[in-house]
Design a protein around this motif. Structure first.
Motif, PDB file in Angstrom:
ATOM      1  N   LYS A 155      37.289  22.808  31.365  1.00 18.62           N
ATOM      2  CA  LYS A 155      37.391  23.735  32.491  1.00 18.62           C
ATOM      3  C   LYS A 155      38.609  23.446  33.362  1.00 18.62           C
ATOM      4  O   LYS A 155      39.253  24.353  33.888  1.00 18.62           O
ATOM      5  CB  LYS A 155      36.126  23.664  33.338  1.00 18.62           C
ATOM      6  CG  LYS A 155      34.911  24.311  32.688  1.00 18.62           C
ATOM      7  CD  LYS A 155      33.707  24.241  33.606  1.00 18.62           C
ATOM      8  CE  LYS A 155      32.477  24.888  32.958  1.00 18.62           C
ATOM      9  NZ  LYS A 155      31.289  24.808  33.856  1.00 18.62           N
ATOM     10  N   SER A 156      38.934  22.174  33.517  1.00 19.43           N
ATOM     11  CA  SER A 156      40.048  21.812  34.394  1.00 19.43           C
ATOM     12  C   SER A 156      41.400  21.818  33.679  1.00 19.43           C
ATOM     13  O   SER A 156      42.438  21.616  34.309  1.00 19.43           O
ATOM     14  CB  SER A 156      39.807  20.415  34.990  1.00 19.43           C
ATOM     15  OG  SER A 156      39.819  19.427  33.968  1.00 19.43           O
ATOM     16  N   ALA A 157      41.385  22.032  32.368  1.00 22.50           N
ATOM     17  CA  ALA A 157      42.627  21.997  31.597  1.00 22.50           C
ATOM     18  C   ALA A 157      43.558  23.139  31.990  1.00 22.50           C
ATOM     19  O   ALA A 157      43.119  24.236  32.350  1.00 22.50           O
ATOM     20  CB  ALA A 157      42.311  22.074  30.110  1.00 22.50           C
ATOM     21  N   LYS A 158      44.849  22.886  31.941  1.00 19.22           N
ATOM     22  CA  LYS A 158      45.840  23.921  32.215  1.00 19.22           C
ATOM     23  C   LYS A 158      45.852  24.977  31.111  1.00 19.22           C
ATOM     24  O   LYS A 158      46.201  26.130  31.336  1.00 19.22           O
ATOM     25  CB  LYS A 158      47.228  23.295  32.351  1.00 19.22           C
ATOM     26  CG  LYS A 158      47.384  22.363  33.542  1.00 19.22           C
ATOM     27  CD  LYS A 158      47.204  23.130  34.854  1.00 19.22           C
ATOM     28  CE  LYS A 158      47.409  22.202  36.052  1.00 19.22           C
ATOM     29  NZ  LYS A 158      47.198  22.932  37.324  1.00 19.22           N
ATOM     30  N   ARG A 159      45.461  24.542  29.910  1.00 17.63           N
ATOM     31  CA  ARG A 159      45.471  25.448  28.776  1.00 17.63           C
ATOM     32  C   ARG A 159      44.485  24.954  27.730  1.00 17.63           C
ATOM     33  O   ARG A 159      44.370  23.743  27.504  1.00 17.63           O
ATOM     34  CB  ARG A 159      46.880  25.507  28.170  1.00 17.63           C
ATOM     35  CG  ARG A 159      47.041  26.475  27.020  1.00 17.63           C
ATOM     36  CD  ARG A 159      48.476  26.464  26.528  1.00 17.63           C
ATOM     37  NE  ARG A 159      48.665  27.398  25.433  1.00 17.63           N
ATOM     38  CZ  ARG A 159      49.813  27.544  24.758  1.00 17.63           C
ATOM     39  NH1 ARG A 159      50.868  26.799  25.106  1.00 17.63           N
ATOM     40  NH2 ARG A 159      49.912  28.413  23.772  1.00 17.63           N
ATOM     41  N   GLY A 206      41.719  20.862  25.292  1.00 24.87           N
ATOM     42  CA  GLY A 206      42.209  21.230  26.603  1.00 24.87           C
ATOM     43  C   GLY A 206      43.428  20.396  26.924  1.00 24.87           C
ATOM     44  O   GLY A 206      43.383  19.164  26.816  1.00 24.87           O
ATOM     45  N   LEU A 207      44.535  21.037  27.295  1.00 21.99           N
ATOM     46  CA  LEU A 207      45.787  20.332  27.557  1.00 21.99           C
ATOM     47  C   LEU A 207      46.048  20.245  29.051  1.00 21.99           C
ATOM     48  O   LEU A 207      45.719  21.168  29.814  1.00 21.99           O
ATOM     49  CB  LEU A 207      46.950  21.066  26.882  1.00 21.99           C
ATOM     50  CG  LEU A 207      46.828  21.352  25.385  1.00 21.99           C
ATOM     51  CD1 LEU A 207      48.118  21.991  24.879  1.00 21.99           C
ATOM     52  CD2 LEU A 207      46.496  20.100  24.595  1.00 21.99           C
ATOM     53  N   ASP A 208      46.651  19.117  29.451  1.00 21.61           N
ATOM     54  CA  ASP A 208      47.047  18.994  30.853  1.00 21.61           C
ATOM     55  C   ASP A 208      48.419  19.638  31.045  1.00 21.61           C
ATOM     56  O   ASP A 208      48.970  20.262  30.135  1.00 21.61           O
ATOM     57  CB  ASP A 208      47.026  17.528  31.301  1.00 21.61           C
ATOM     58  CG  ASP A 208      48.032  16.653  30.552  1.00 21.61           C
ATOM     59  OD1 ASP A 208      48.966  17.202  29.934  1.00 21.61           O
ATOM     60  OD2 ASP A 208      47.871  15.415  30.584  1.00 21.61           O
TER      61      ASP A 208
END
Length: 714
Positions: free
Chosen positions: A322-326, A443-445
């Motif tokens: 959910k918090s990932a940039k992408r 999920g990527l930062d």
């Protein structure tokens, strides 16, 4: 010198039903024999060494020779401790017996890239025990100090002119107890192990004296071929064999289980007669099966089936997603694959009232013994198994169907029978590599680094059928290579076992194939999304794995990564750990005029710890790559209305000599324990090629094989 603590002492056997005369010893291995028997079970992989009176040394190999080189690597381990040249050791196949259980697999099995790993210490201990017994026998006979006796080149000697061959002292040595703590050589003292020695079995295979299953001859033997239902799981309801029975040399046309078997005085006559047999089949529920339906059902099971955690979840994957940039997700599909060894399924059986003699190519001696005993209503000890050379195995000869067919046929005709399948029967009645559907999400930062990773694989268990694994139980073979080595703070790895109704089994590298294809393709996709070089992206996530770092850097360097290529070519990289071996491969590809993939070069760096014979290691890497290339680029088994559509090599095309790439192999010198090498290259080459194709074309093919048609649709 390294000291190994042994289990209970065992007596030497002065004679053997197999070889007779001389010194035959079964060596108790550390931590197995005594503990297993104290618990009321027998689970002892033993190495057997025979020294005849004429000084012939024979190793009874507990592992089958199917091209992987065990008839060379195993005697090298014995020869090292006996201080003899490998040419002084002959090899015979061990019988089916608890002594020969593979400790890593729990049965007398050749597979799982375990032969060297299982035998690395126990075979050296076996040689050391024999050596120490011979030295003691010589010292006792000559009345000299043991320390003054040397054992080398098959001869024992001591000051004062004392000299005798190993064979001359074998009888006295047989009366002595097995030493509890024989010293084995430290690697720094190896004279044979680690050297590039020529294969022992090559001359026999070149001059035709090597006996494969198809070569077996017994007095009074007849020949059989089998007709099996074209539909998976179907059985014969009735048949008309009158025309076949009237043909020259034909003695029997009969139903054996659900199949029809034709017996004649030559195999060709049996085959030609089989073409005249009319069979009415009960197709059963298998008539509704299709490979496309099986893939869709497996995909659906990934959403609805029971999830079995492969490893405990790490961190909070849901929150990190959910918090990932992408977030990026992808699905990778591996189809059914046939083993298709060059020697089709065959076995010879001679069944009498109280004994069954089985001769042929098998990877699973104990399984043959047990299955045939059950089918014939005998006790296992009434069944003997003699193993020939195998004309390829790849896991198919772990199965027991063709062996039981041969035994039942022999019982019914009352004669020795050699049963040999046609290529068409072999290809359409395989135990196929199961379909695999792998769904991966990350999920990527902000920097493009993965902060969450969710891997999910849905497939049919290869052990549920064979070993009665409950459907809600973790199958470790399905989990192989599912956990990528990359550092991700939050991760989850799940397995869903879905039974498609198809016949599946162990196929070279088993589930490493589908799981490594998914993970290594996906990490490349993440690198592209992050705008990073695929090698650099991997290295940044491998700080905890120095062996991976070493092979990745070495393969990239030797492949000329980043140094430019001829126009129309591209490189792809993949890494994998399998069977305690760390490997990196870089594939160089182009497209041919038809739009198909051409692999020009594969650069390999492998760290498999200590090696017995580097030449055999390289041969296994080469063969694994060629085998894997077929599955990645060309081969696929499809099923329609329960019938396998591929019947011979014109429809299941192997890699041809003209298509074979240059393979550059770089072996890392290591003092780690030995790893297996028969299988990892097969699984690693798939994603390396897929990544190279994506780099070349900009098209990502996620469903194998990567054909010209698949690329056109991508």
């Amino acid at each position: 010198m390294k000291t190994i603590t042994q289990g209970n002492r065992r007596d030497f056997l002065k004679s053997s039903a197999l070889l007779g005369g001389g010194l035959l010893m079964g060596v108790a291995m550390p931590g197995t024999q005594g503990q297993a028997r104290a618990a009321g079970t027998v689970h002892t992989p033993n190495a057997w060494v025979h020294i005849a009176d004429d000084n012939t040394i024979t190793l009874l190999s507990a592992r089958s020779e199917m091209g992987q080189g065990v008839y060379t690597s195993m005697p090298m381990l014995i020869a090292e401790e006996l201080n003899v040249d490998i040419k002084q050791i002959k090899v015979a196949a061990a019988p089916s017996a608890p002594d020969y259980v593979n400790a890593m697999l729990g049965a007398q099995i050749t597979g799982g890239s375990t032969s060297v790993r299982d035998g690395w210490e126990r075979l050296r201990v076996a040689g050391a025990q024999v050596r120490e017994m011979l030295i003691s026998a010589a010292a006792n006979s000559w009345k000299v100090d043991r320390a003054s006796v040397t054992a080398a080149d098959g001869m024992l000697s001591a000051p004062g002119g004392h000299k005798a061959s190993y064979g001359e002292m074998a009888a006295d040595a047989a009366k002595l107890p097995v030493p509890e703590k024989p010293s084995i050589k430290a690697p720094k003292d190896f004279r044979i192990v680690g050297k590039r020695l020529a294969r022992v079995d090559t001359p026999a295979k070149v001059n035709g004296s090597a006996q494969f299953g198809v070569d077996v001859q017994l007095p009074g033997m007849v020949y059989a071929t089998v007709i099996q239902c074209p539909v998976i799981g179907g059985k014969a309801k009735s048949f008309d064999g009158a025309k076949a029975k009237a043909m020259p040399g034909v003695s029997h046309v009969m139903q054996v289980g659900g199949d029809v078997v034709v017996v004649a005085d030559s195999w060709w006559r049996a085959k030609k007669a089989a073409e005249q047999v009319s069979v009415t089949w009960d197709n059963g529920p298998g008539a509704a099966l299709s490979s496309a339906g099986a893939i869709n059902a497996t995909r659906a099971a990934a959403k609805t089936g029971k999830v079995l955690p492969i490893t405990p979840p790490k961190g909070d994957v849901a929150a990190a997603m959910k918090s990932a940039k992408r977030t990026i997700s992808a699905e990778y599909v591996s189809p059914l694959q046939s083993h298709s060894p060059l020697e089709p399924m065959n076995f010879t059986a001679h069944v009498t009232a109280d004994h069954a003699r089985l001769i042929g190519p098998t990877q699973f001696q104990q399984g043959n013994q047990g299955a045939v005993a059950a089918a014939l209503g005998m006790k296992p000890e009434q069944v003997t198994v003699e193993t020939t050379y195998l004309g390829g195995g790849f896991g198919r000869r772990l199965e027991l169907d063709f062996v039981v067919q041969a035994a039942l046929t022999s019982k019914m005709v009352g004669k020795p029978v050699k049963l040999l399948w046609t290529r068409e029967e072999d290809m359409t009645h395989d135990f196929y590599r199961p379909i695999g559907v792998c769904q991966v999400q990350a999920g990527l930062d902000a920097s493009g680094k993965p902060q969450a990773w969710h891997f999910k694989v849905a497939s049919q268990s290869v052990t549920q059928r064979a070993f009665g694994l409950p459907p809600d139980t973790m199958d470790p073979f399905m989990a192989e290579a599912s956990v990528a080595p990359y550092a991700v703070a939050n991760s989850q790895h799940d397995l869903i076992i879905h039974n498609t109704g198809l016949r599946v089994g162990y196929w070279r590298a088993v589930s490493h194939n589908m799981n490594a294809f998914a993970n290594e393709s996906f990490i490349d996709e993440l690198a592209k999304a992050a705008g990073r070089d695929p090698v650099d992206y991997r290295l940044a996530l491998l700080d905890a794995h120095p062996r991976f770092v070493k092979v990745l850097k070495l393969a990239a360097q030797e492949a000329g990564w980043g140094k430019g290529l001829p126009a129309g070519r591209a490189l792809g990289v993949a890494i994998m750990e399998g069977y305690d071996t760390y490997m990196a491969q870089v594939a160089e590809v182009s497209l041919d005029a038809s739009g198909g993939v051409r692999v020009h070069r594969v650069t390999v760096a492998a760290d498999l710890g200590m090696m017995v014979n580097p030449d055999i290691v390289e041969a296994q890497i080469q063969s694994g790559i060629i085998f894997g290339m077929g599955a990645v680029l060309k081969q696929e088994v499809t099923v329609d209305k329960g019938k396998v559509q591929q019947q011979n090599f014109h429809q299941y095309d192997p890699i041809r000599m003209s298509e074979a790439p240059r393979i550059a192999i770089h072996l890392v010198k290591s003092d780690a324990k030995p790893g297996g090498i028969g299988e990892p290259a097969t699984a690693c080459v798939g994603p390396a090629i897929a990544n190279a194709v994506a780099a070349l074309t900009g098209k990502r093919v996620r469903t194998l094989p990567i054909t010209a048609a698949a690329l056109a649709k991508a």
